[in-house]
Write an enzyme that holds these catalytic residues in place. Sequence first.
Site, PDB file in Angstrom:
ATOM      1  N   SER A  16       5.877  36.476  56.061  1.00 34.45           N
ATOM      2  CA  SER A  16       5.351  37.558  55.227  1.00 34.45           C
ATOM      3  C   SER A  16       3.899  37.320  54.816  1.00 34.45           C
ATOM      4  O   SER A  16       3.050  38.204  54.950  1.00 34.45           O
ATOM      5  CB  SER A  16       6.216  37.705  53.975  1.00 34.45           C
ATOM      6  OG  SER A  16       7.543  37.980  54.351  1.00 34.45           O
ATOM      7  N   GLU A  36       2.937  30.933  65.790  1.00 30.48           N
ATOM      8  CA  GLU A  36       4.295  30.989  65.230  1.00 30.48           C
ATOM      9  C   GLU A  36       5.226  30.296  66.221  1.00 30.48           C
ATOM     10  O   GLU A  36       5.348  30.722  67.366  1.00 30.48           O
ATOM     11  CB  GLU A  36       4.714  32.450  65.006  1.00 30.48           C
ATOM     12  CG  GLU A  36       6.170  32.641  64.645  1.00 30.48           C
ATOM     13  CD  GLU A  36       6.609  31.850  63.414  1.00 30.48           C
ATOM     14  OE1 GLU A  36       6.010  32.010  62.337  1.00 30.48           O
ATOM     15  OE2 GLU A  36       7.548  31.038  63.555  1.00 30.48           O
ATOM     16  N   TYR A 100       6.562  43.792  63.644  1.00 34.89           N
ATOM     17  CA  TYR A 100       5.605  42.837  63.073  1.00 34.89           C
ATOM     18  C   TYR A 100       4.615  42.368  64.144  1.00 34.89           C
ATOM     19  O   TYR A 100       3.422  42.248  63.900  1.00 34.89           O
ATOM     20  CB  TYR A 100       6.335  41.640  62.445  1.00 34.89           C
ATOM     21  CG  TYR A 100       6.657  41.852  60.998  1.00 34.89           C
ATOM     22  CD1 TYR A 100       7.612  42.792  60.611  1.00 34.89           C
ATOM     23  CD2 TYR A 100       6.006  41.135  59.997  1.00 34.89           C
ATOM     24  CE1 TYR A 100       7.907  42.996  59.276  1.00 34.89           C
ATOM     25  CE2 TYR A 100       6.298  41.338  58.662  1.00 34.89           C
ATOM     26  CZ  TYR A 100       7.246  42.267  58.307  1.00 34.89           C
ATOM     27  OH  TYR A 100       7.527  42.483  56.987  1.00 34.89           O
ATOM     28  N   GLY A 177      24.215  26.648  43.173  1.00 34.12           N
ATOM     29  CA  GLY A 177      24.590  27.726  42.246  1.00 34.12           C
ATOM     30  C   GLY A 177      23.450  28.714  42.053  1.00 34.12           C
ATOM     31  O   GLY A 177      23.371  29.397  41.041  1.00 34.12           O
ATOM     32  N   TYR A 179      20.358  31.491  43.996  1.00 37.30           N
ATOM     33  CA  TYR A 179      20.304  32.814  44.624  1.00 37.30           C
ATOM     34  C   TYR A 179      21.239  32.886  45.833  1.00 37.30           C
ATOM     35  O   TYR A 179      22.081  33.763  45.946  1.00 37.30           O
ATOM     36  CB  TYR A 179      18.892  33.077  45.167  1.00 37.30           C
ATOM     37  CG  TYR A 179      17.840  33.467  44.180  1.00 37.30           C
ATOM     38  CD1 TYR A 179      17.471  34.797  44.029  1.00 37.30           C
ATOM     39  CD2 TYR A 179      17.166  32.518  43.431  1.00 37.30           C
ATOM     40  CE1 TYR A 179      16.457  35.173  43.172  1.00 37.30           C
ATOM     41  CE2 TYR A 179      16.148  32.878  42.567  1.00 37.30           C
ATOM     42  CZ  TYR A 179      15.801  34.208  42.443  1.00 37.30           C
ATOM     43  OH  TYR A 179      14.803  34.561  41.592  1.00 37.30           O
ATOM     44  N   ILE A 180      21.007  31.967  46.780  1.00 37.49           N
ATOM     45  CA  ILE A 180      21.684  32.092  48.074  1.00 37.49           C
ATOM     46  C   ILE A 180      23.185  31.872  47.905  1.00 37.49           C
ATOM     47  O   ILE A 180      23.994  32.608  48.481  1.00 37.49           O
ATOM     48  CB  ILE A 180      21.057  31.107  49.097  1.00 37.49           C
ATOM     49  CG1 ILE A 180      19.595  31.499  49.346  1.00 37.49           C
ATOM     50  CG2 ILE A 180      21.845  31.103  50.403  1.00 37.49           C
ATOM     51  CD1 ILE A 180      18.811  30.558  50.262  1.00 37.49           C
ATOM     52  N   ASP A 305       5.718  30.325  50.409  1.00 39.42           N
ATOM     53  CA  ASP A 305       6.661  29.288  49.982  1.00 39.42           C
ATOM     54  C   ASP A 305       6.153  27.865  50.196  1.00 39.42           C
ATOM     55  O   ASP A 305       6.580  26.940  49.503  1.00 39.42           O
ATOM     56  CB  ASP A 305       7.993  29.442  50.736  1.00 39.42           C
ATOM     57  CG  ASP A 305       8.790  30.644  50.266  1.00 39.42           C
ATOM     58  OD1 ASP A 305       8.318  31.355  49.354  1.00 39.42           O
ATOM     59  OD2 ASP A 305       9.887  30.875  50.812  1.00 39.42           O
ATOM     60  N   HIS A 439      20.768  62.081  32.191  1.00 39.78           N
ATOM     61  CA  HIS A 439      22.190  61.941  31.916  1.00 39.78           C
ATOM     62  C   HIS A 439      23.014  62.693  32.958  1.00 39.78           C
ATOM     63  O   HIS A 439      22.636  63.798  33.344  1.00 39.78           O
ATOM     64  CB  HIS A 439      22.472  62.518  30.514  1.00 39.78           C
ATOM     65  CG  HIS A 439      23.889  62.348  30.093  1.00 39.78           C
ATOM     66  ND1 HIS A 439      24.418  61.125  29.729  1.00 39.78           N
ATOM     67  CD2 HIS A 439      24.894  63.252  29.985  1.00 39.78           C
ATOM     68  CE1 HIS A 439      25.683  61.295  29.406  1.00 39.78           C
ATOM     69  NE2 HIS A 439      25.999  62.570  29.549  1.00 39.78           N
TER      70      HIS A 439
HETATM   71  P1  NDP Z   1      17.895  27.996  44.114  1.00 40.67           P
HETATM   72  O1  NDP Z   1      16.694  27.285  43.661  1.00 40.67           O
HETATM   73  O2  NDP Z   1      18.105  29.402  43.717  1.00 40.67           O
HETATM   74  O3  NDP Z   1      19.182  27.195  43.648  1.00 40.67           O
HETATM   75  C1  NDP Z   1      19.358  25.865  44.048  1.00 40.67           C
HETATM   76  C2  NDP Z   1      20.714  25.407  43.592  1.00 40.67           C
HETATM   77  O4  NDP Z   1      20.989  24.143  44.185  1.00 40.67           O
HETATM   78  C3  NDP Z   1      20.811  25.226  42.087  1.00 40.67           C
HETATM   79  O5  NDP Z   1      22.083  25.611  41.685  1.00 40.67           O
HETATM   80  C4  NDP Z   1      20.595  23.726  41.910  1.00 40.67           C
HETATM   81  O6  NDP Z   1      21.361  23.208  40.868  1.00 40.67           O
HETATM   82  C5  NDP Z   1      21.135  23.153  43.190  1.00 40.67           C
HETATM   83  N1  NDP Z   1      20.409  21.978  43.652  1.00 40.67           N
HETATM   84  C6  NDP Z   1      19.072  21.812  43.683  1.00 40.67           C
HETATM   85  N2  NDP Z   1      18.763  20.617  44.209  1.00 40.67           N
HETATM   86  C7  NDP Z   1      19.927  20.011  44.515  1.00 40.67           C
HETATM   87  C8  NDP Z   1      20.261  18.749  45.067  1.00 40.67           C
HETATM   88  N3  NDP Z   1      19.337  17.858  45.405  1.00 40.67           N
HETATM   89  N4  NDP Z   1      21.577  18.464  45.240  1.00 40.67           N
HETATM   90  C9  NDP Z   1      22.525  19.348  44.899  1.00 40.67           C
HETATM   91  N5  NDP Z   1      22.257  20.546  44.347  1.00 40.67           N
HETATM   92  C10 NDP Z   1      20.970  20.877  44.168  1.00 40.67           C
HETATM   93  O7  NDP Z   1      17.928  27.812  45.708  1.00 40.67           O
HETATM   94  P2  NDP Z   1      18.508  28.689  46.895  1.00 40.67           P
HETATM   95  O8  NDP Z   1      18.657  27.708  47.998  1.00 40.67           O
HETATM   96  O9  NDP Z   1      19.674  29.489  46.480  1.00 40.67           O
HETATM   97  O10 NDP Z   1      17.322  29.673  47.211  1.00 40.67           O
HETATM   98  C11 NDP Z   1      16.023  29.151  47.507  1.00 40.67           C
HETATM   99  C12 NDP Z   1      14.951  30.086  47.029  1.00 40.67           C
HETATM  100  O11 NDP Z   1      14.878  31.208  47.880  1.00 40.67           O
HETATM  101  C13 NDP Z   1      15.195  30.653  45.637  1.00 40.67           C
HETATM  102  O12 NDP Z   1      14.714  29.811  44.636  1.00 40.67           O
HETATM  103  C14 NDP Z   1      14.470  31.969  45.682  1.00 40.67           C
HETATM  104  O13 NDP Z   1      13.152  31.757  45.280  1.00 40.67           O
HETATM  105  C15 NDP Z   1      14.522  32.359  47.143  1.00 40.67           C
HETATM  106  N6  NDP Z   1      15.543  33.404  47.342  1.00 40.67           N
HETATM  107  C16 NDP Z   1      15.367  34.610  46.734  1.00 40.67           C
HETATM  108  C17 NDP Z   1      16.290  35.613  46.888  1.00 40.67           C
HETATM  109  C18 NDP Z   1      16.080  36.904  46.195  1.00 40.67           C
HETATM  110  O14 NDP Z   1      14.957  37.194  45.786  1.00 40.67           O
HETATM  111  N7  NDP Z   1      17.122  37.736  46.013  1.00 40.67           N
HETATM  112  C19 NDP Z   1      17.484  35.436  47.714  1.00 40.67           C
HETATM  113  C20 NDP Z   1      17.587  34.122  48.285  1.00 40.67           C
HETATM  114  C21 NDP Z   1      16.650  33.153  48.102  1.00 40.67           C
HETATM  115  P3  NDP Z   1      20.965  23.248  39.305  1.00 40.67           P
HETATM  116  O15 NDP Z   1      20.439  24.619  38.991  1.00 40.67           O
HETATM  117  O16 NDP Z   1      22.242  22.939  38.649  1.00 40.67           O
HETATM  118  O17 NDP Z   1      19.923  22.222  39.133  1.00 40.67           O
END
Ligand code: NDP
Length: 450
Positions: A16, A36, A100, A177, A179-180, A305, A439
Amino acid sequence: MADDFDYDLFTIGAGSGGVRASRVAAAHGARVAVAEEYRVGGTCVIRGCVPKKMLVYGANFAEDLEDAKQFGWTIEGKSFDWVKLRDSVQADVNRLEGLYGQTLSNHNVTVYDERATITGDHQVTLASGKVITARYILIATGARPMVPDFPGNEHVITSNEAFHLDAIPQRILIAGGGYIANEFAGIFNAFGSKVTIANRSNTILRGYDDSVRDRLLQISLTKGIEFCFHTEFESVEKRDDGSLRVKLTGQDARVFDVVMVATGRIPNVDGLGLETIGVATGRKGEIVVDAFSRTNLDYVYAVGDVTDRVQLTPVAIREGQAFADSVFGGVEPYAVDHSCVPSAVFSHPPIAAVGMTEAEARDTLGAIKVYQADFRPMKNVVSGCNERSLYKMIVDAANDRIVGLHMIGPEAPEIMQAAAVAVKAGLTKADFDATVAIHPTMAEELVLFK
Ligand code: NDP
């Protein structure tokens, strides 16, 4: 001076941010090339936002078809064909990739379908051995899933592979826990998988407001999604039948068909040659940049990113645009405003937010007012679905200005995009109150907070 180089701009990575920067720089008259190594479009188009949203649409039909019964519809013989959906999604991804590529060629941007490595000052070398010089280098290589280190981690998949599965797993364990994890939990649950989420803390969607996070947890549990908190992987073993035996800390070993890891994403900097010219990186490997996306070298910039500022597509696009305008557009250099960025989680139901959470506002502002609407959407009342939506408005008590808006409920991201304009513009609760409701809608709750 420019003529001493093969190009004015060489961009590494056609996602992007890289595509926007390249085509805008070219439109400003620069001679531009982009390398790329995978597919033009990057994470968002090829294996992120776009195909994910299509899967979310596919998943929504599961509940819609159930809901339809109370609206008088009889639907006989319904069934779900994952391969059909998967292939429809991939066909559209191919179409978008083509668009693209066309955009770049229409702007006379040269595309090299291969990896580029920085091999000297103002110099990159392509995988084929071709050496190219450029007045500016833009690094827009994005990020990739981070897979924690544990025995058997070669058996897990990430979101990259989730789009290409041969079949929907009966039992899937999703680690993380964020986004993904929450988005794919909703998708797989709708397609009939038994979904378990395992996270290292007891927090889902860290950074979002507590009330909407709690509501998603409660609704997800009601849908049958299981959560294991405060746990990490000890091991994953592949069994003879292809299933996976997973041992999580503090839990008995269990068997899943697929284990997907969604524990954050790390910047793609390995093997880029940053050290060759001394580009500074941070703790996670992210490229350190100033407000203008410039690295410690005045001819090397980075957007998206790989800089680990805000990992969202629209932010990368803005950074690419600002870079191209500032460097090639003949305007006063300008920076992207990273404050008050709206965001959404396409969970079931989705979440959307802009501005400060209640906790952040209390910490930074002290005196705040919190308004909340907790309601059952009309459609859910008729269909007999008990899911309730929650909207929350955070207001600075000193001046009535809205500093945060948080929503969970159907179409929350669609509604939030418009509401975020008002919050970004600094409007007050009184401004919202002065607007007549439409409404009956869910969005009218935004102007009816008491
Ligand atoms: P996130 O940053 O959203 O969540 C990461 C999760 O993994 C958290 O629950 C965290 O736990 C846990 N975690 C982090 N590091 C470790 C580790 N070393 N070992 C075990 N658990 C870990 O990451 P995602 O992978 O879900 O997504 C990546 C990014 O992509 C997002 O931050 C977002 O910016 C982007 N994204 C955006 C979307 C959207 O706009 N709808 C959709 C998908 C992705 P804890 O919180 O407990 O520390």
